[in-house]
Write a protein that holds these residues in place. Structure first.
Motif, PDB file in Angstrom:
ATOM      1  N   SER A   1     -62.875  56.340 -44.445  1.00  0.00           N
ATOM      2  CA  SER A   1     -61.647  55.649 -44.864  1.00  0.00           C
ATOM      3  C   SER A   1     -61.958  54.524 -45.845  1.00  0.00           C
ATOM      4  O   SER A   1     -61.241  54.340 -46.827  1.00  0.00           O
ATOM      5  N   LEU A   2     -63.031  53.764 -45.582  1.00  0.00           N
ATOM      6  CA  LEU A   2     -63.346  52.660 -46.490  1.00  0.00           C
ATOM      7  C   LEU A   2     -63.859  53.193 -47.825  1.00  0.00           C
ATOM      8  O   LEU A   2     -63.644  52.575 -48.867  1.00  0.00           O
ATOM      9  N   SER A   3     -64.502  54.353 -47.806  1.00  0.00           N
ATOM     10  CA  SER A   3     -64.955  54.953 -49.069  1.00  0.00           C
ATOM     11  C   SER A   3     -63.771  55.446 -49.900  1.00  0.00           C
ATOM     12  O   SER A   3     -63.920  55.769 -51.076  1.00  0.00           O
ATOM     13  N   ARG A   4     -62.615  55.529 -49.272  1.00  0.00           N
ATOM     14  CA  ARG A   4     -61.413  55.960 -49.996  1.00  0.00           C
ATOM     15  C   ARG A   4     -60.394  54.836 -50.118  1.00  0.00           C
ATOM     16  O   ARG A   4     -59.207  55.091 -50.345  1.00  0.00           O
ATOM     17  N   PHE A   5     -60.853  53.613 -49.992  1.00  0.00           N
ATOM     18  CA  PHE A   5     -59.940  52.466 -50.052  1.00  0.00           C
ATOM     19  C   PHE A   5     -59.185  52.420 -51.386  1.00  0.00           C
ATOM     20  O   PHE A   5     -58.057  51.938 -51.459  1.00  0.00           O
ATOM     21  N   TRP A   6     -59.796  52.929 -52.442  1.00  0.00           N
ATOM     22  CA  TRP A   6     -59.196  52.844 -53.775  1.00  0.00           C
ATOM     23  C   TRP A   6     -57.886  53.632 -53.899  1.00  0.00           C
ATOM     24  O   TRP A   6     -57.128  53.425 -54.843  1.00  0.00           O
TER      25      TRP A   6
ATOM     26  N   GLN B   1     -61.185  43.569 -51.762  1.00  0.00           N
ATOM     27  CA  GLN B   1     -62.436  44.306 -51.577  1.00  0.00           C
ATOM     28  C   GLN B   1     -63.478  43.625 -52.449  1.00  0.00           C
ATOM     29  O   GLN B   1     -63.324  43.549 -53.662  1.00  0.00           O
ATOM     30  N   THR B   2     -64.529  43.105 -51.829  1.00  0.00           N
ATOM     31  CA  THR B   2     -65.525  42.351 -52.583  1.00  0.00           C
ATOM     32  C   THR B   2     -66.791  43.161 -52.834  1.00  0.00           C
ATOM     33  O   THR B   2     -67.614  42.794 -53.661  1.00  0.00           O
ATOM     34  N   GLY B   3     -66.941  44.257 -52.112  1.00  0.00           N
ATOM     35  CA  GLY B   3     -68.098  45.128 -52.294  1.00  0.00           C
ATOM     36  C   GLY B   3     -67.737  46.485 -51.729  1.00  0.00           C
ATOM     37  O   GLY B   3     -66.616  46.691 -51.262  1.00  0.00           O
ATOM     38  N   ARG B   4     -68.679  47.403 -51.759  1.00  0.00           N
ATOM     39  CA  ARG B   4     -68.389  48.767 -51.324  1.00  0.00           C
ATOM     40  C   ARG B   4     -67.774  48.782 -49.924  1.00  0.00           C
ATOM     41  O   ARG B   4     -66.780  49.439 -49.684  1.00  0.00           O
ATOM     42  N   TYR B   5     -68.384  48.047 -49.006  1.00  0.00           N
ATOM     43  CA  TYR B   5     -67.856  47.993 -47.631  1.00  0.00           C
ATOM     44  C   TYR B   5     -67.651  46.556 -47.152  1.00  0.00           C
ATOM     45  O   TYR B   5     -67.812  46.266 -45.980  1.00  0.00           O
ATOM     46  N   THR B   6     -67.335  45.658 -48.097  1.00  0.00           N
ATOM     47  CA  THR B   6     -67.061  44.273 -47.705  1.00  0.00           C
ATOM     48  C   THR B   6     -65.701  43.831 -48.253  1.00  0.00           C
ATOM     49  O   THR B   6     -65.319  44.199 -49.366  1.00  0.00           O
ATOM     50  N   PHE B   7     -65.009  43.027 -47.449  1.00  0.00           N
ATOM     51  CA  PHE B   7     -63.639  42.630 -47.760  1.00  0.00           C
ATOM     52  C   PHE B   7     -63.436  41.175 -47.378  1.00  0.00           C
ATOM     53  O   PHE B   7     -64.165  40.632 -46.546  1.00  0.00           O
ATOM     54  N   THR B   8     -62.417  40.555 -47.966  1.00  0.00           N
ATOM     55  CA  THR B   8     -61.894  39.336 -47.363  1.00  0.00           C
ATOM     56  C   THR B   8     -60.470  39.642 -46.913  1.00  0.00           C
ATOM     57  O   THR B   8     -59.701  40.299 -47.616  1.00  0.00           O
ATOM     58  N   ILE B   9     -60.188  39.186 -45.699  1.00  0.00           N
ATOM     59  CA  ILE B   9     -58.839  39.312 -45.127  1.00  0.00           C
ATOM     60  C   ILE B   9     -58.365  37.882 -44.973  1.00  0.00           C
ATOM     61  O   ILE B   9     -58.854  37.155 -44.110  1.00  0.00           O
TER      62      ILE B   9
END
Ligand code: 9PG
Length: 537
Positions: free
Chosen positions: A425-430, A505-513
């Motif tokens: 799912s995160l790999s398809r965040f875009w 999304q700040t990186g491939r699998y990093t985020f700020t919420i």
């Protein structure tokens, strides 16, 4: 045509069997990227990258999607033919080739990528080896063969070079523009405001009854959910879409859910059927057939049995689908989880000889026509690009489970597990600006679960970040602390939907919420060993 591109001091040689010339695109706001529109056809981009990672985009919701070193084995389902038939595409899947569907990318230095994506609703394959990335358009809907050459009249490609997250964002925008699809943020609130959802699946599975669902209504309303979705288990059989004896009054149950201030939701898998169903027993002529015989194709395996696929180009079959949804809609349901819908796009012979993605689109459009614009349609086991503008949301990964991973299941990234659901799912965040991205339910409970509170938190954060919050934990299973964690997360999910909680999304699998940094990478790609207390395998 051929074209030589120099980017980041590297040379990329593009060639294709198309006669038309490529065009460099200047997209306002994306000046940092090099973007080329390439004519339809078999396309090859030679590169000299040293053992890059390949972005494999799977065919349906559950199909393995992730980054993988080219020197490693391809990311796919190994040693599990039943699951491959359900969670993979017979055309995309390849034992010895890194190959994906719709879009692919290779990574190089400083989070930069070379992305090759199709500006079409599907059918295009992207594969890579240590020398070249190739975009291939299979000539037809099958049969199980991509060697037939290319389609000169097909849809163009886009080649994007630059920052990874920006390149995927730009591809999503170019694809949506090409398909004339509006961003989700501009859709009506009736459709985009569907989450948070309580689903019966990941707690009760098929063992639901009218009493169990009924008992959940007040908990769900108090917790702040918007939708109560009755998942698999209400129907007579898969392919006989009538309530079974455990649901003596389904319309009454829908009314009860509505009266509590929730939207009644229901699960239907309209394009597959089991052998014992109304569909297979009465209308074998409505099934997708083998290319050279009248045998129905094998459309996958689940519930311990083989599945059949509905021919959604058959006018009477489509009428049957519409009747099912019209009836459920008349009972008050206006949130539908349409599952196993890949079956409408399986290679095979149909009543009308159209590309398989078109057959799929006719099927989901018939559902949309039956339920109306204000009903919410979630796809599961579906094809994202072919669903844009028709479905509201799409599951982007395999099923989750109350455990991190199942090490007994040898190399199956499509199997139920938190790790697999998150990675896909995160790999398809875009996709998020263009179709609601459902990462599958979050978990807060500890009852009946092997997950630690830390991993539960990851699932909550993935649901908030992806913008589609679901949970399946029955109210009565939760401790007071767990209930308050859930209610806080539901409140964050609602803020996110209203645009009051920023997700970056700040990186491939990093985020700020909001202000919080959420690092999924340290879990998905751990540098060392993670304690078994945290990840019960
Ligand atoms: C109900 C479930 C839930 C769930 C869906 C779907 O690849 N497979 O073999 C496969 C089988 C089942 C499955 C997903 C994949 O589960 O994703 O949320 O609704 O059906 O039966």
């Amino acid at each position: 045509m051929s074209l030589s591109i120099v980017f980041d001091n590297r040379t990329f040689e593009v060639s294709s069997n198309a006669a038309a010339t490529p065009e460099e695109l200047a997209i306002p706001g994306y000046e940092d990227l090099a973007i080329y529109r390439l004519p339809a056809g078999d396309t090859r981009v030679k590169h000299a990258l040293e053992d890059p990672e390949f972005y494999r985009h799977g065919w349906n919701s559950w199909s393995p999607t992730a980054w993988r070193k080219l020197s490693d084995y391809p990311w796919r389902v190994w040693n599990n033919p039943g699951r491959s038939r359900t969670a993979e595409d017979p055309i995309t899947d390849a034992v010895d080739t890194h190959r994906g569907y719709q879009v692919g990318a290779l990574s190089f230095a400083d989070s930069k990528v070379m992305l090759l994506g199709s500006l079409s609703r599907g059918g295009a394959l992207v594969e890579a080896d240590s020398r070249a990335m190739r975009g291939i358009v299979p000539t037809s809907a099958g049969p199980f063969n991509i060697e037939g050459g290319s389609s000169a009249e097909g849809e163009p490609w886009v080649l994007i070079l630059g920052d990874e997250l920006r390149a995927f964002e730009a591809y999503g925008k170019l694809l949506a523009d090409a398909l004339d699809v509006a961003p989700r943020a501009s859709q009506k609130i009736a459709q985009r405001g569907a989450a948070p959802v309580w689903s019966s699946w990941y707690s009760w599975f098929e063992e639901i009854t009218q009493e169990i669902i009924s008992a959940e209504i007040s908990h769900a309303a108090k917790a702040g959910y918007s939708v109560l979705e009755i998942d698999d288990g209400w129907e007579e059989s898969v392919g006989t879409w009538e309530p079974n004896a455990d649901f003596p009054d389904l319309p009454g149950l829908a009314r009860q859910i509505r009266e509590a201030g929730l939207r009644p939701g229901i699960w239907v898998s309209p394009f597959i059927a089991k052998a014992d169903s109304y569909l297979v027993r009465n209308h074998p002529d409505w099934l997708v057939k083998e290319p050279d015989s009248d045998e129905p194709i094998d459309a996958g395996f689940n519930w311990g049995t083989r599945l059949y696929a509905l021919d959604t180009t058959h006018p009477q079959a489509l009428e049957w689908v519409k009747d099912i949804f019209t009836e459920l809609r008349s009972w008050g349901f206006d949130y539908f989880k349409t599952d196993f819908i890949y079956a409408a796009a399986m290679p095979g012979r149909r009543y009308a000889d159209v590309p398989r993605e078109e057959a799929y689109m006719r099927g989901i459009q018939a559902i949309r026509d039956a339920v109306g614009e204000d009903a919410y349609l979630l796809g599961s086991g579906g094809l994202p690009a072919a669903s844009l503008g028709i479905l509201d949301g799409m599951r982007m990964g395999p099923d989750t489970a109350p455990y991190w991973d199942n090490m007994d299941r040898y190399r199956d990234p499509s199997g139920p597990a938190v790790a697999n659901a998150l990675r896909n799912s995160l790999s398809r965040f875009w996709w998020k600006p263009w179709i609601d991205t459902d990462p599958d339910v979050a978990l807060v409970r500890t009852r009946g679960s092997l997950l630690s509170p830390e991993v539960n938190r990851l699932t909550l954060d993935a649901a908030i970040a992806c913008g589609t919050f679901g949970c399946s934990d029955p109210g009565q299973w939760l401790t007071d602390t767990e209930r308050s964690v859930l209610m806080d997360a539901i409140s964050d999910a609602k803020k996110e939907a209203e645009g009051e909680l920023a997700i970056t999304q700040t990186g491939r699998y990093t985020f700020t919420i909001g202000e919080r940094v959420v690092d999924f990478d340290q879990w998905l790609n751990p540098k060392g060993r993670i304690s078994d207390r945290l990840l019960v395998k």
